[in-house]
Motif scaffolding. Structure first.
Motif, PDB file in Angstrom:
ATOM      1  N   TYR A   1     -16.535  58.516 -24.967  1.00 34.78           N
ATOM      2  CA  TYR A   1     -16.887  58.278 -23.568  1.00 34.78           C
ATOM      3  C   TYR A   1     -15.748  58.681 -22.629  1.00 34.78           C
ATOM      4  O   TYR A   1     -15.958  59.399 -21.643  1.00 34.78           O
ATOM      5  CB  TYR A   1     -17.243  56.805 -23.349  1.00 34.78           C
ATOM      6  CG  TYR A   1     -17.448  56.477 -21.893  1.00 34.78           C
ATOM      7  CD1 TYR A   1     -18.620  56.837 -21.236  1.00 34.78           C
ATOM      8  CD2 TYR A   1     -16.445  55.831 -21.160  1.00 34.78           C
ATOM      9  CE1 TYR A   1     -18.798  56.568 -19.887  1.00 34.78           C
ATOM     10  CE2 TYR A   1     -16.615  55.554 -19.810  1.00 34.78           C
ATOM     11  CZ  TYR A   1     -17.792  55.920 -19.183  1.00 34.78           C
ATOM     12  OH  TYR A   1     -17.959  55.663 -17.844  1.00 34.78           O
ATOM     13  N   VAL A   2     -14.526  58.205 -22.914  1.00 34.48           N
ATOM     14  CA  VAL A   2     -13.420  58.480 -21.978  1.00 34.48           C
ATOM     15  C   VAL A   2     -13.049  59.961 -21.962  1.00 34.48           C
ATOM     16  O   VAL A   2     -12.594  60.480 -20.935  1.00 34.48           O
ATOM     17  CB  VAL A   2     -12.171  57.608 -22.282  1.00 34.48           C
ATOM     18  CG1 VAL A   2     -12.471  56.155 -22.062  1.00 34.48           C
ATOM     19  CG2 VAL A   2     -11.636  57.848 -23.666  1.00 34.48           C
TER      20      VAL A   2
ATOM     21  N   ARG B   1      -9.767  59.078 -13.274  1.00 36.26           N
ATOM     22  CA  ARG B   1      -8.343  59.395 -13.271  1.00 36.26           C
ATOM     23  C   ARG B   1      -7.561  58.443 -14.180  1.00 36.26           C
ATOM     24  O   ARG B   1      -6.402  58.683 -14.507  1.00 36.26           O
ATOM     25  CB  ARG B   1      -7.784  59.324 -11.848  1.00 36.26           C
ATOM     26  CG  ARG B   1      -7.833  57.921 -11.258  1.00 36.26           C
ATOM     27  CD  ARG B   1      -7.345  57.865  -9.809  1.00 36.26           C
ATOM     28  NE  ARG B   1      -5.930  58.112  -9.703  1.00 36.26           N
ATOM     29  CZ  ARG B   1      -5.406  59.195  -9.153  1.00 36.26           C
ATOM     30  NH1 ARG B   1      -6.182  60.141  -8.655  1.00 36.26           N
ATOM     31  NH2 ARG B   1      -4.100  59.348  -9.081  1.00 36.26           N
ATOM     32  N   PHE B   2      -8.207  57.347 -14.586  1.00 36.81           N
ATOM     33  CA  PHE B   2      -7.516  56.330 -15.366  1.00 36.81           C
ATOM     34  C   PHE B   2      -7.837  56.371 -16.864  1.00 36.81           C
ATOM     35  O   PHE B   2      -7.412  55.480 -17.600  1.00 36.81           O
ATOM     36  CB  PHE B   2      -7.845  54.941 -14.813  1.00 36.81           C
ATOM     37  CG  PHE B   2      -7.415  54.746 -13.391  1.00 36.81           C
ATOM     38  CD1 PHE B   2      -6.071  54.758 -13.044  1.00 36.81           C
ATOM     39  CD2 PHE B   2      -8.362  54.569 -12.390  1.00 36.81           C
ATOM     40  CE1 PHE B   2      -5.670  54.582 -11.729  1.00 36.81           C
ATOM     41  CE2 PHE B   2      -7.971  54.387 -11.077  1.00 36.81           C
ATOM     42  CZ  PHE B   2      -6.623  54.392 -10.736  1.00 36.81           C
ATOM     43  N   LYS B   3      -8.565  57.369 -17.323  1.00 33.45           N
ATOM     44  CA  LYS B   3      -8.925  57.403 -18.736  1.00 33.45           C
ATOM     45  C   LYS B   3      -7.697  57.514 -19.646  1.00 33.45           C
ATOM     46  O   LYS B   3      -7.730  57.140 -20.810  1.00 33.45           O
ATOM     47  CB  LYS B   3      -9.908  58.531 -19.032  1.00 33.45           C
ATOM     48  CG  LYS B   3      -9.373  59.944 -18.803  1.00 33.45           C
ATOM     49  CD  LYS B   3     -10.481  60.955 -19.072  1.00 33.45           C
ATOM     50  CE  LYS B   3      -9.998  62.383 -18.896  1.00 33.45           C
ATOM     51  NZ  LYS B   3     -11.097  63.353 -19.169  1.00 33.45           N
ATOM     52  N   VAL B   4      -6.584  57.986 -19.088  1.00 35.07           N
ATOM     53  CA  VAL B   4      -5.366  58.147 -19.874  1.00 35.07           C
ATOM     54  C   VAL B   4      -4.849  56.806 -20.410  1.00 35.07           C
ATOM     55  O   VAL B   4      -4.151  56.765 -21.429  1.00 35.07           O
ATOM     56  CB  VAL B   4      -4.274  58.863 -19.039  1.00 35.07           C
ATOM     57  CG1 VAL B   4      -3.707  57.952 -17.961  1.00 35.07           C
ATOM     58  CG2 VAL B   4      -3.169  59.411 -19.923  1.00 35.07           C
ATOM     59  N   ILE B   5      -5.202  55.694 -19.740  1.00 30.67           N
ATOM     60  CA  ILE B   5      -4.715  54.383 -20.201  1.00 30.67           C
ATOM     61  C   ILE B   5      -5.225  54.059 -21.600  1.00 30.67           C
ATOM     62  O   ILE B   5      -4.539  53.408 -22.384  1.00 30.67           O
ATOM     63  CB  ILE B   5      -5.093  53.232 -19.235  1.00 30.67           C
ATOM     64  CG1 ILE B   5      -6.609  53.042 -19.157  1.00 30.67           C
ATOM     65  CG2 ILE B   5      -4.469  53.438 -17.866  1.00 30.67           C
ATOM     66  CD1 ILE B   5      -7.048  51.838 -18.335  1.00 30.67           C
ATOM     67  N   VAL B   6      -6.437  54.508 -21.922  1.00 34.09           N
ATOM     68  CA  VAL B   6      -7.010  54.241 -23.242  1.00 34.09           C
ATOM     69  C   VAL B   6      -6.237  54.997 -24.311  1.00 34.09           C
ATOM     70  O   VAL B   6      -5.923  54.453 -25.378  1.00 34.09           O
ATOM     71  CB  VAL B   6      -8.505  54.626 -23.280  1.00 34.09           C
ATOM     72  CG1 VAL B   6      -9.075  54.461 -24.686  1.00 34.09           C
ATOM     73  CG2 VAL B   6      -9.292  53.786 -22.282  1.00 34.09           C
ATOM     74  N   PHE B   7      -5.905  56.262 -24.029  1.00 29.90           N
ATOM     75  CA  PHE B   7      -5.147  57.064 -24.998  1.00 29.90           C
ATOM     76  C   PHE B   7      -3.735  56.515 -25.193  1.00 29.90           C
ATOM     77  O   PHE B   7      -3.233  56.445 -26.319  1.00 29.90           O
ATOM     78  CB  PHE B   7      -5.089  58.526 -24.541  1.00 29.90           C
ATOM     79  CG  PHE B   7      -6.395  59.244 -24.654  1.00 29.90           C
ATOM     80  CD1 PHE B   7      -6.792  59.789 -25.867  1.00 29.90           C
ATOM     81  CD2 PHE B   7      -7.241  59.356 -23.572  1.00 29.90           C
ATOM     82  CE1 PHE B   7      -8.011  60.446 -25.995  1.00 29.90           C
ATOM     83  CE2 PHE B   7      -8.467  60.008 -23.682  1.00 29.90           C
ATOM     84  CZ  PHE B   7      -8.856  60.552 -24.898  1.00 29.90           C
ATOM     85  N   ILE B   8      -3.089  56.106 -24.094  1.00 27.80           N
ATOM     86  CA  ILE B   8      -1.736  55.547 -24.217  1.00 27.80           C
ATOM     87  C   ILE B   8      -1.763  54.294 -25.079  1.00 27.80           C
ATOM     88  O   ILE B   8      -0.945  54.131 -26.001  1.00 27.80           O
ATOM     89  CB  ILE B   8      -1.143  55.222 -22.827  1.00 27.80           C
ATOM     90  CG1 ILE B   8      -0.943  56.499 -22.012  1.00 27.80           C
ATOM     91  CG2 ILE B   8       0.201  54.492 -22.982  1.00 27.80           C
ATOM     92  CD1 ILE B   8      -0.529  56.258 -20.555  1.00 27.80           C
TER      93      ILE B   8
ATOM     94  N   GLY C   1     -14.728  48.359 -17.054  1.00 34.88           N
ATOM     95  CA  GLY C   1     -15.760  49.322 -16.685  1.00 34.88           C
ATOM     96  C   GLY C   1     -16.064  50.276 -17.821  1.00 34.88           C
ATOM     97  O   GLY C   1     -17.228  50.626 -18.079  1.00 34.88           O
ATOM     98  N   PHE C   2     -15.012  50.691 -18.545  1.00 33.33           N
ATOM     99  CA  PHE C   2     -15.198  51.590 -19.698  1.00 33.33           C
ATOM    100  C   PHE C   2     -16.001  50.899 -20.798  1.00 33.33           C
ATOM    101  O   PHE C   2     -16.918  51.478 -21.369  1.00 33.33           O
ATOM    102  CB  PHE C   2     -13.839  52.020 -20.264  1.00 33.33           C
ATOM    103  CG  PHE C   2     -13.039  52.935 -19.366  1.00 33.33           C
ATOM    104  CD1 PHE C   2     -13.663  53.716 -18.409  1.00 33.33           C
ATOM    105  CD2 PHE C   2     -11.652  53.018 -19.486  1.00 33.33           C
ATOM    106  CE1 PHE C   2     -12.920  54.566 -17.584  1.00 33.33           C
ATOM    107  CE2 PHE C   2     -10.913  53.863 -18.675  1.00 33.33           C
ATOM    108  CZ  PHE C   2     -11.552  54.635 -17.716  1.00 33.33           C
TER     109      PHE C   2
END
Length: 307
Positions: free
Chosen positions: A112-113, A119-126, A239-240
């Motif tokens: 999904y991300v 713009r905040f999808k990077v938080i999941v990867f980090i 939200g994700f």
């Protein structure tokens, strides 16, 4: 107590936390009593009430530790004759099962991300690639990321704390919670790729904003490069998870998921402890012993072919 005994002996993060505990929990309860009137009964009931209200056992334990030290110093200063914390007992902790994403849930979330335009999808990867805490991610700047060496340096945390006077809150950026929390984490290729794409996207914003852009250059940022605090990260992540119908998953679950996947992949517990920034290896064992047990069971099952 803070001015005389703590200001020069503990980190500012501890002082902020103590003031937060006092203003939010103690002040309007036993904090209304005269010091000499507080008895063991009052402290015990106060802590019991905190537990009954649903406050985390660890937080209640921290408050008890703080009160005990305050009363100890009050005895030394001859304000009172006896520490009312003596004889107080903490209720036994009922350990909750830590929520960890299954491999299937992790796959759904990442799918999904990856396609999201957030713009905040990077938080999941980090979080999934490093196990970093929310506050550490909020405080992360581009100066902390070395693409050449392929590492992230964790050397600060961002938190919202109550002001000393108890009137409102403020943002503080401080060193990590312990010396071991100051660490260097190698980056996986997928994280390097996502961070480079993210950097490219926000560089355009930086040029557009000009001098209005935040000089600190936060990695997870708003349109003007300013920080995104932990509670905002938690809201964004909610939200994700809603989008992919993941129940009972908060942002901190990604840290537990990172640790679990690390053990499943064969990472030794000492290395994992270092990457998570735990104060000691026992903390890691206490939290992820069930994971290591499961991994050991799977490994030993491979020996069954010999019989």
């Amino acid at each position: 107590w803070t001015e005389l005994y703590k200001k020069k002996t503990v980190k500012m993060t501890t002082i902020y936390k103590n003031h937060s505990y006092y203003n939010s929990r103690v002040k309007n309860s036993i904090g209304k009593m005269y010091l000499q009137d507080i008895k063991t009964y009052h402290v015990q009931k106060f802590l019991n009430d905190l537990i009954d209200s649903g406050l985390a056992h660890g937080t209640v334990s921290n408050i008890r530790f703080m009160l005990n030290d305050m009363f100890d110093k009050a005895v030394l200063s001859e304000y009172i004759r006896k520490n009312p914390c003596i004889g107080v007992e903490m209720p036994k902790e009922v350990k909750k099962e830590r929520r960890v994403l299954t491999r299937e849930e992790q796959r759904r979330l990442l799918e999904y991300v990856k396609t999201s335009d957030s713009r905040f999808k990077v938080i999941v990867f980090i979080a999934l690639c490093t196990g970093m805490r929310e506050g550490e991610i909020s405080a992360l700047t581009w100066n902390d990321i070395d693409f050449e060496r392929g590492v992230i340096t964790v050397n600060k945390t961002l938190m919202r704390v109550q002001k000393k006077d108890g009137k409102g809150t403020e943002i503080k950026i401080t060193p990590p919670k312990s010396r071991k929390s100051d660490r260097v984490i190698p980056m996986q290729m997928v994280l390097i790729s996502e961070l480079k794409k993210h950097y490219k996207n926000i560089t355009a914003e930086k040029l557009l904003a000009g001098s209005a852009y935040d000089k600190k250059c936060y990695v997870v940022c708003n349109e003007l490069g300013g920080y995104v605090e932990p509670r905002q990260i938690q809201k964004i992540f909610k939200g994700f998870t809603a989008a992919v119908k993941l129940d009972g998953v908060n942002f901190h679950a990604l840290r537990h998921t990172f640790a679990t996947r690390a053990v499943e992949s064969g990472m030794d517990i000492k290395t994992l402890s270092t990457l998570l920034g735990h104060a000691d290896i026992q903390t890691t064992l206490n939290r992820y012993a069930h994971t290591t047990d499961e991994h050991a069971r799977n490994e030993i099952e491979k020996m069954s072919v010999l019989f």
